[in-house]
Design a protein around this motif. Sequence first.
Motif, PDB file in Angstrom:
ATOM      1  N   THR A   1      -4.293   0.764  -1.691  1.00  0.00           N
ATOM      2  CA  THR A   1      -3.824  -0.613  -1.557  1.00  0.00           C
ATOM      3  C   THR A   1      -3.694  -1.218  -2.952  1.00  0.00           C
ATOM      4  O   THR A   1      -4.525  -0.948  -3.815  1.00  0.00           O
ATOM      5  CB  THR A   1      -4.855  -1.424  -0.745  1.00  0.00           C
ATOM      6  OG1 THR A   1      -5.030  -0.781   0.508  1.00  0.00           O
ATOM      7  CG2 THR A   1      -4.405  -2.859  -0.539  1.00  0.00           C
TER       8      THR A   1
ATOM      9  N   GLU B   1      -4.915   6.411   1.604  1.00  0.00           N
ATOM     10  CA  GLU B   1      -4.166   5.164   1.523  1.00  0.00           C
ATOM     11  C   GLU B   1      -4.683   4.372   0.332  1.00  0.00           C
ATOM     12  O   GLU B   1      -5.885   4.147   0.205  1.00  0.00           O
ATOM     13  CB  GLU B   1      -4.295   4.356   2.809  1.00  0.00           C
ATOM     14  CG  GLU B   1      -3.430   3.103   2.772  1.00  0.00           C
ATOM     15  CD  GLU B   1      -3.274   2.457   4.139  1.00  0.00           C
ATOM     16  OE1 GLU B   1      -2.611   3.043   5.008  1.00  0.00           O
ATOM     17  OE2 GLU B   1      -3.833   1.364   4.331  1.00  0.00           O
TER      18      GLU B   1
ATOM     19  N   ARG C   1       0.737   5.408   1.200  1.00  0.00           N
ATOM     20  CA  ARG C   1      -0.005   6.428   1.921  1.00  0.00           C
ATOM     21  C   ARG C   1       0.455   7.805   1.453  1.00  0.00           C
ATOM     22  O   ARG C   1       1.645   8.038   1.296  1.00  0.00           O
ATOM     23  CB  ARG C   1       0.199   6.282   3.428  1.00  0.00           C
ATOM     24  CG  ARG C   1      -0.661   7.259   4.224  1.00  0.00           C
ATOM     25  CD  ARG C   1      -0.624   6.977   5.715  1.00  0.00           C
ATOM     26  NE  ARG C   1      -1.193   5.667   6.007  1.00  0.00           N
ATOM     27  CZ  ARG C   1      -0.795   4.898   7.020  1.00  0.00           C
ATOM     28  NH1 ARG C   1       0.181   5.289   7.807  1.00  0.00           N
ATOM     29  NH2 ARG C   1      -1.357   3.721   7.231  1.00  0.00           N
TER      30      ARG C   1
ATOM     31  N   HIS D   1       0.841  -1.183   0.000  1.00  0.00           N
ATOM     32  CA  HIS D   1       0.000   0.000   0.000  1.00  0.00           C
ATOM     33  C   HIS D   1       0.881   1.240   0.000  1.00  0.00           C
ATOM     34  O   HIS D   1       2.071   1.187   0.320  1.00  0.00           O
ATOM     35  CB  HIS D   1      -0.948   0.002   1.192  1.00  0.00           C
ATOM     36  CG  HIS D   1      -0.233   0.087   2.512  1.00  0.00           C
ATOM     37  ND1 HIS D   1      -0.080  -1.002   3.342  1.00  0.00           N
ATOM     38  CD2 HIS D   1       0.408   1.115   3.123  1.00  0.00           C
ATOM     39  CE1 HIS D   1       0.600  -0.643   4.407  1.00  0.00           C
ATOM     40  NE2 HIS D   1       0.927   0.639   4.299  1.00  0.00           N
TER      41      HIS D   1
END
Lengths: 376, 376
Positions: A280, A278, A266, A264
């Motif tokens: 993923t 965020e 951020r 992921h």
Amino acid sequence: MKLSIEDLVDVGRGAAFLGTGGGGDPYVGRMLATHAIQEFGMPELVAPEDVADDAQLCTVAMLGAPTVLTEKAACGDDVDLAVRRMEKYLGRSIDAILPVEIGGVNSMLPIMAAARCDLPLVDADGMGRAFPEIQMVSFNIYGVSCTPLVVTDDHLNSLVVDTGTAKRAEDLVRVASIEMGCSVILSSYSMSGADMKRTAVHGTMSLALEIGRAIARGRHNGNPIDALIRHLRTTPYYSECRVLFTGKVTDLRRETTRGFAIGHCRLSALDSSDRVMEVTFQNEHLVARENGEVRAIVPDLICMVDSETAEPIPVEALKYGQRIRVIGVSAPPVLRTPEALAVVGPQAFGLEDAFVPIENLPESSTSSASPRGTQK
Amino acid sequence: MKLSIEDLVDVGRGAAFLGTGGGGDPYVGRMLATHAIQEFGMPELVAPEDVADDAQLCTVAMLGAPTVLTEKAACGDDVDLAVRRMEKYLGRSIDAILPVEIGGVNSMLPIMAAARCDLPLVDADGMGRAFPEIQMVSFNIYGVSCTPLVVTDDHLNSLVVDTGTAKRAEDLVRVASIEMGCSVILSSYSMSGADMKRTAVHGTMSLALEIGRAIARGRHNGNPIDALIRHLRTTPYYSECRVLFTGKVTDLRRETTRGFAIGHCRLSALDSSDRVMEVTFQNEHLVARENGEVRAIVPDLICMVDSETAEPIPVEALKYGQRIRVIGVSAPPVLRTPEALAVVGPQAFGLEDAFVPIENLPESSTSSASPRGTQK
């Protein structure tokens, strides 16, 4: 219609955008395609409706972790071998090459394959974007068998996989691809022209070209993000789109595991608010959450571009501190049906969130500004 | 020549002996072969010299961890599919089935395949024993390609593997076999009759039958170990043989890992001395050491049999407290050449000990007594 070598830059950029972070670095693909075209000539690009119903098609693609694809590219003979093995197994010759995904390197591999094999290339694919697994394609969703499926590597080893389900083929090919060095050439989804017309996402090679051109034009005019968004709104599939977030990378977890690039990223807002996004990914971006709230989710496209140049940034090129815009884009309608969501929806990736089309999701008050509003 | 269903008991027992602990439980294979024969009739067993030079042969076998083979047997359709896929890929029909190994379940699979496909069975194989990996076979050692190699499973999934080297095929098939449930059907080493005559270990199906019969006769006369050793001394390949150790299992470490049954078995002498034998295995037994000294080493055969009945005991049936005789047997000469030792010698299994033929290794003073001397 014929593309030019110059067009490949735009096709590659458009395909990198549609790759939604995955699909492999189009630069590598473009080098491969350019080399093949210089040696064998540019293939004809044919509209799906101009393909004969009884024509025999197959797809050609690279499969593996994008983090590895950039280092271990196709050698050419492996591409020829994949098509030859497919013809041998089918017992008939291939009439045209069909892209399986338009995102990333796999927009270029079919061009390379068509050039090397002196075959036309169909202006369509099975995703209108990129997905990480073999079964995640409209051909499979609407009943075309992915097998026989040929896997080759640069040592000219080959596998022909013949299974009852596409998911079974995926599981087998994935372990084989890891054993073969995490990057292989794949030929699959052999089908008739009629089946292609029924199941494919039409016109996506042209769409990638036009998206790439829109970004280039926008740069020329000093406003590439704006130009990109405005162009997307004129397209048949990608018209629901918005800038979800503008921020810099403050955390990045990216592992090459199980043959995928998984992790992921951020982002923290640049506007000194405490907003955080965020995203993923499993090769491709799966879900974008702002302070925990879903802003876009697979199969809709989540695309990260450089906040100034609108250059699409693949997962493997993400870096701490990079300034990025996250753009959410509607998926082609064939990927949003209940039968499609069973194969390419959030649950197919182990997510618990339901699919909600991007146009029905709430926008962040700050990021919902028109692209012009966040342009410097 | 035709075998009878009654012969299968003796063939199975002889093959279990030649399986040197591996090769899979012949009981499972015998059930499969018996069932096929009852449905399709007994296939003709042909001597290697009676096969036409231009005949097209292929092998059919089970591949996987023996610990799993006992639970997940062939369904029959998977065997037919393997032969059909091989024919399809070769573009010609198969004329006869050739065993790849005579040890364990793979003595029976070819009988099953020949019966089901109505083809003759060649009285030969590529090992004269069992080995755990695809490249460990005289066909490969002497230049026959193991590919195209077909893998099928009981869900009728199939793979056709085509690689430059047998070791590469082994690596690919091993990961695929694990993904397919650790037990699959394999068809490989397609070759002409002429290549078979040049590279195979001849007459091994008959040899397995005769070894099984010798044990049965010995039981009738109350002396099966003696009968077995005396019979082996009359055979062309297995004449150098001796009882290496008589003891009971006091330690056993056996794991199903990387698709193999890997571990070791420690035996303590029954004669109240402190002598200990440790036998290491990877599916098959690799080396037998008595108090650290090598008594027999691969490719020579290390066979464990019940100390009373001479029933061969496969690795997966080893139990704490079992009373066992360990018998060392010379490998067929084609497995003892320098080119063969590079593929099936101790170093191919990661052992550091050099290969020394069993007839040149020192015998333990106690175990060196003639079999009669240790018979009760």
